[in-house]
Design an enzyme around this catalytic site. Structure first.
Site: not given
Ligand SMILES: [Zn+2]
Length: 460
Positions: A64, A156, A183, A236, A307, A334, A338
């Site tokens: 992921h 996702d 997700h 997740h 999230n 995950d 950013h």
């Molecule tokens: Zn996700």
């Protein structure tokens, strides 16, 4: 070429139930021998490394990861994302399809395979979208995605809300023997929630993202996995109720599975209120790894916005218990890079997500192995053979003849995660400045060393 001998390490290969001090011989990118006598068959001129005191295991797999190609390369690209993976001890990653454009067709899958072959430091596998443009309205061409080589499908970042559409996706996925990764987020319950709905969301005045918003979709997925026979994988997991649902469904033999990420089983929603509140409440046990110098961060720090969100101490405990009793079989990051300018805004406006490839092994070791919840072989299984089985990958083992993807790590090595040492293009981790325990010292992909921590791994 791509041949080497690792001597004296503790070799742990959960797929073959192997755990012993042994030598590992790699010839031409393949595992050639494992055992006390493995050195005997080694050519004289072979590169030798003394890894005494270290763990040698199958290359770690993270199923992921957001590599942000195509279209979002200001955040990350295949070169930087796979460099971060290599530093973290990962030899294979699965990239998520919520890119720009989305990975919802064979052409885009081919593009990523081509870029990854050229620029990737580690193996890159691709997850295709469930729905066209991840819009949740119309199925993506799942058969053609499979032919193009995707290892799973997922929307996702988004969650298919229409149950009938999700059912059809499961039916196609079963036909093509692909796992459906989801997700889990019920939009009508979560609306625009941005942190766990509970005490701290009230104190901080932030809109709540209730645990039931995840549990609702986990329950839906269990029902659809039962109905269609498709393998459905819940991504997740963050909430105690999700773990309970999964545990009960697995007992009945439903083909459902789950994964957990270190931020969810390390941090809690108290961290959104700032470091003082976290260390003073839910961080007391973790504080002892820090040797008195506690990392500091302010309230409303957007590096604690992800999230699903960080949840309560009770939820964190349930995730740890689920990992310990085998309900949750897979660990992953995950990894969601950013840019600074995107994260350096008010909490409300910041995007969800944190980076994780370089810290996940250490945090998992701290919270699971050093905390004596699971054994080292169990932890390694959750990073190797378990994800490989879900994705039908012939990886995650040190079987003779397998591609020589190998990770060498020191479970006791203490180190500080420093921003200037991170290989990711983005710096949005909540764990900078943390003292961590456990570190990859060498990452080997098909016999080639793609990361070596000098001088940890001295040539023998
Ligand atoms: Zn996700």
């Amino acid at each position: 070429m791509n041949s080497l001998l690792l001597t004296g390490g503790r070799v742990i290969d959960p797929a073959n139930r192997f755990d012993a001090v042994a030598n590992l011989l790699v010839i031409d990118g393949k595992i050639s021998a494992v055992g006390k006598d493995a050195a005997a068959g080694a050519p004289k001129e072979i590169e030798r490394f003394n890894v005494k005191g270290k763990i040698v295991c199958p290359g770690l797999i993270d199923l992921h990861v957001h590599l942000r190609e195509p279209g979002q390369t200001a955040k990350e690209n295949l070169a930087t994302g796979t460099a971060a993976a290599a530093r973290g001890g990962f030899t294979s990653v699965v990239c998520m399809p919520n890119t720009s454009p989305t990975i919802d067709n064979a052409g885009t899958v081919a593009l990523i395979h081509e870029h990854a072959a050229r620029e990737g430091l580690v193996n890159v596998f691709v997850a295709g979208a469930i729905t066209k443009n991840i819009a949740g309205e119309e199925l993506a061409p799942i058969g053609s995605l499979k032919r193009a080589g995707v290892v799973a499908i997922t929307d996702d970042g988004h969650c298919v809300q229409n149950n009938e559409l999700m059912r059809r996706a499961c039916e196609y996925a079963k036909m093509f023997d692909l796992p459906v990764m989801d997700h889990c987020q019920d939009y009508s319950l979560v609306t625009d929630g941005m942190m766990h709905e509970g005490y701290w969301s009230t104190v901080l005045g932030l809109r709540g993202w209730p645990a039931a918003g995840e549990e609702m979709i986990v329950a839906r997925n269990i029902l659809l996995a039962g109905l269609t026979g498709a393998r459905v994988h819940c991504q997740h997991l963050s909430a105690a109720g999700s773990v309970q649902l999964l545990r009960e469904a697995k007992k009945r033999g439903v083909p459902i599975s789950g994964e957990a990420c270190p931020h969810h089983f390390t941090l809690t929603d108290a961290a959104v209120a700032g470091s003082e509140k976290f260390w003073g409440n839910d961080g007391k046990i973790l504080a002892k790894f820090q040797n008195g110098e506690l990392p500091e961060w302010p309230a409303y720090d957007t590096n604690f916005k992800m999230n699903p969100p960080l949840r309560s101490a009770r939820d964190r405990e349930a995730i740890l218990e689920g990992l310990a009793d085998g309900t949750i079989e897979i660990l992953c990051s995950d990894h969601a890079p950013h840019c600074d300018y995107e994260k350096e805004v008010e909490f409300d406006y910041a995007p969800f997500g944190v980076t994780g490839l370089e810290t996940e092994l250490a945090l998992a070791l701290m919270q699971l192995v050093h905390a004596k919840r699971i054994s080292l072989p169990d932890l390694i299984a959750k990073f190797t053979v378990n994800p490989a089985r879900l994705l039908n990958l012939e990886r995650g083992t040190l079987s003779i003849g397998a591609d020589a993807d190998v990770t060498v790590f020191d479970p006791d090595r203490e180190w500080v995660f420093r921003v200037e040492e991170s290989a990711s293009k983005s710096k949005n981790s909540p764990f900078f400045g943390w003292k961590l325990k456990g570190k990859a010292v060498a990452t080997i992909v098909c016999g080639k060393k793609v990361f070596v921590e000098q001088p940890e791994l001295a040539a023998a």
